[in-house]
Scaffold this motif. Structure first.
Motif, PDB file in Angstrom:
ATOM      1  N   GLY A  11       1.000  -1.164  -0.012  1.00  0.00           N
ATOM      2  CA  GLY A  11       0.077   0.010  -0.058  1.00  0.00           C
ATOM      3  C   GLY A  11       0.937   1.059   0.025  1.00  0.00           C
ATOM      4  O   GLY A  11       1.944   1.232   0.599  1.00  0.00           O
ATOM      5  N   VAL A  12       0.296   2.334  -0.847  1.00  0.00           N
ATOM      6  CA  VAL A  12       1.172   3.283  -0.781  1.00  0.00           C
ATOM      7  C   VAL A  12       0.220   4.597  -0.385  1.00  0.00           C
ATOM      8  O   VAL A  12      -0.985   4.734  -1.138  1.00  0.00           O
ATOM      9  CB  VAL A  12       1.671   3.676  -2.261  1.00  0.00           C
ATOM     10  CG1 VAL A  12       2.541   4.990  -2.217  1.00  0.00           C
ATOM     11  CG2 VAL A  12       2.659   2.650  -2.457  1.00  0.00           C
ATOM     12  N   GLU A  20      -9.278   6.993  -4.657  1.00  0.00           N
ATOM     13  CA  GLU A  20      -8.315   5.778  -5.318  1.00  0.00           C
ATOM     14  C   GLU A  20      -8.522   5.819  -6.909  1.00  0.00           C
ATOM     15  O   GLU A  20      -9.875   5.881  -7.212  1.00  0.00           O
ATOM     16  CB  GLU A  20      -8.766   4.499  -4.638  1.00  0.00           C
ATOM     17  CG  GLU A  20      -7.758   3.429  -4.996  1.00  0.00           C
ATOM     18  CD  GLU A  20      -8.141   2.165  -4.348  1.00  0.00           C
ATOM     19  OE1 GLU A  20      -7.539   1.118  -4.812  1.00  0.00           O
ATOM     20  OE2 GLU A  20      -8.771   2.131  -3.169  1.00  0.00           O
ATOM     21  N   VAL A  21      -7.584   5.842  -7.412  1.00  0.00           N
ATOM     22  CA  VAL A  21      -7.537   5.551  -8.959  1.00  0.00           C
ATOM     23  C   VAL A  21      -7.449   4.224  -9.334  1.00  0.00           C
ATOM     24  O   VAL A  21      -6.703   3.256  -9.163  1.00  0.00           O
ATOM     25  CB  VAL A  21      -6.528   6.324  -9.570  1.00  0.00           C
ATOM     26  CG1 VAL A  21      -6.474   6.237 -11.237  1.00  0.00           C
ATOM     27  CG2 VAL A  21      -6.334   7.657  -9.095  1.00  0.00           C
ATOM     28  N   ARG A  22      -8.542   3.554 -10.009  1.00  0.00           N
ATOM     29  CA  ARG A  22      -8.580   2.331 -10.549  1.00  0.00           C
ATOM     30  C   ARG A  22      -8.270   2.200 -11.977  1.00  0.00           C
ATOM     31  O   ARG A  22      -7.612   0.876 -12.151  1.00  0.00           O
ATOM     32  CB  ARG A  22     -10.048   1.823 -10.347  1.00  0.00           C
ATOM     33  CG  ARG A  22     -10.582   1.783  -8.608  1.00  0.00           C
ATOM     34  CD  ARG A  22      -9.765   0.404  -8.156  1.00  0.00           C
ATOM     35  NE  ARG A  22     -10.090   0.251  -6.908  1.00  0.00           N
ATOM     36  CZ  ARG A  22      -9.890  -0.798  -6.091  1.00  0.00           C
ATOM     37  NH1 ARG A  22      -8.936  -1.578  -6.791  1.00  0.00           N
ATOM     38  NH2 ARG A  22     -10.287  -0.787  -4.789  1.00  0.00           N
ATOM     39  N   GLU A  23      -8.316   3.051 -12.817  1.00  0.00           N
ATOM     40  CA  GLU A  23      -8.215   2.604 -14.133  1.00  0.00           C
ATOM     41  C   GLU A  23      -6.622   2.797 -14.435  1.00  0.00           C
ATOM     42  O   GLU A  23      -5.902   3.648 -13.929  1.00  0.00           O
ATOM     43  CB  GLU A  23      -8.773   3.782 -15.180  1.00  0.00           C
ATOM     44  CG  GLU A  23      -9.868   3.478 -15.768  1.00  0.00           C
ATOM     45  CD  GLU A  23     -10.501   4.284 -16.767  1.00  0.00           C
ATOM     46  OE1 GLU A  23      -9.877   4.964 -17.552  1.00  0.00           O
ATOM     47  OE2 GLU A  23     -11.484   5.019 -16.217  1.00  0.00           O
TER      48      GLU A  23
END
Length: 64
Positions: A11-12, A20-23
């Protein structure tokens, strides 16, 4: 220093991201601030090549 086991998760936490960016390859809406900051860092240390790929990523395709 401990590293995750193969297949483990890492995790960062980044203070500039509010969601959160999922793409894959997606850039968060604050990219203008990110780009401004990276350009300022590059101007301060022009011999440091670390900023070039980030600036290229943020400006590719007009930043869209």
């Amino acid at each position: 220093m401990r590293l995750p086991r193969p297949g483990g998760q890492l995790g960062v936490a980044t203070p500039a991201m509010i969601r959160e960016v999922r793409e894959p390859g997606a850039i968060p809406p604050g990219r203008c601030d990110w780009l401004l900051w990276t350009r300022a860092c590059a101007a301060r240390r022009p011999d440091d090549p670390a900023h070039r790929p980030v600036i290229g990523m943020l400006t590719a395709d007009g930043g869209d």
